[in-house]
Design a protein around this motif. Structure first.
Motif: not given
Length: 287
Positions: A50-59
């Motif tokens: 839904a947000h093509p310009n966003v990357k989620l970085d999980y820890e």
């Protein structure tokens, strides 16, 4: 170049810069309890779509580990915790905004498929004989550390409740042959690998492992021993090392809101968690 043309060109480059800034990729850094790793990844794919310009970085790690990191100046954009103690402390220090509840969890005992490990003389561990087997020095137990993991503190409370039925000296007897791990996720790894006979972990972790095709035995805990865990999400409020501009603030808030959406709540339930709107009241249905 004429003055008017110079201004026009300057404005064009300025607008281009703004467009590039808007279209640039934004990485949202998320510190999250390892209890919800699988559903968060699934919800994350939905959010990124839904947000093509966003990357989620999980820890993923124990909430207590992340609290120490945040206090020491390693800020995330989003903090997802299984402990109100850590959340409340970070709120009091003005690091995060007020949290939202996203789901609930409970605890369960778990054992490898070869239950108990490599010892055919011992009985199969079930809810009926769990206290007796936990107390026995003939099996190995692995539990989350109470100093490193909120789950570890909760599990110590569970052992004390079990002690009322397990007899005098129950807790010291169990701890005498117990090894500690950083958190329940590491306990699960020990169980799945067959390096320990039994452990107490989040119920959703056992359900999630079975859902992923991993062979592990779930041993439900009686409601009188068990403990409800509230999972919450909070957005970073301020940090000297991390600039939080208007665009990032909006995206962070959108992500937190996504976790409470109907689709996300369904995903949490698929992975063994109790949806937030149930207020943890359907415990019996997760087993």
């Amino acid at each position: 170049m004429k003055p008017v043309q110079s201004i026009t060109v300057a404005l064009a480059f300025s607008m281009l810069g703004c467009l590039q800034a808007v279209n640039a990729h934004i990485t949202i850094r998320i510190f999250a309890s390892d209890a919800v790793a699988q559903p968060l990844r699934q919800i994350g794919y939905m959010f990124e779509e839904a947000h093509p310009n966003v990357k989620l970085d999980y820890e993923f790690a124990a909430s207590g580990v992340f609290m120490q990191a945040i206090e020491q100046g390693v800020p995330p954009d989003i903090f997802i915790s299984s402990s109100h103690r850590e959340m409340n402390k970070l709120i009091s220090l003005s690091f995060i905004n007020f949290p939202q509840t996203i789901a609930y969890d409970y605890f369960a005992a778990a054992s490898p498929c070869s239950n108990p490990v490599g010892n055919s003389r011992r009985p199969h561990i079930t809810s009926r004989n769990l206290l007796q087997e936990l107390r026995s020095s003939g099996i190995s137990v692995n539990l989350a550390s109470p100093t490193l993991s909120p789950a570890g503190r909760d599990i110590q409370d569970i052992l004390k409740k079990m002690g009322h039925a397990g007899g005098e000296g129950f807790v010291p007897a169990v701890l005498s042959h117990t090894s500690e791990s950083v958190g329940p996720n590491f306990t699960m790894q020990q169980i799945v690998a067959g390096r320990t006979d039994v452990g107490i972990v989040y119920a959703s972790q056992v359900i999630g492992a079975k859902r992923s095709g991993i062979c592990v035995n779930m041993i439900p805990l009686r409601s009188g021993y068990n403990k409800k865990v509230r999972l919450t999400v909070a957005v970073l409020r301020a940090s000297q090392l991390h600039f939080v501009g208007p665009v990032r603030k909006r995206l962070d808030a959108d992500y937190a809101h996504t976790l409470t959406s109907a689709k996300a709540q369904h995903i949490f339930q698929e992975w063994g968690l109790v949806p937030a709107h149930h207020n943890g009241t359907i415990f019996s249905k997760i087993f």
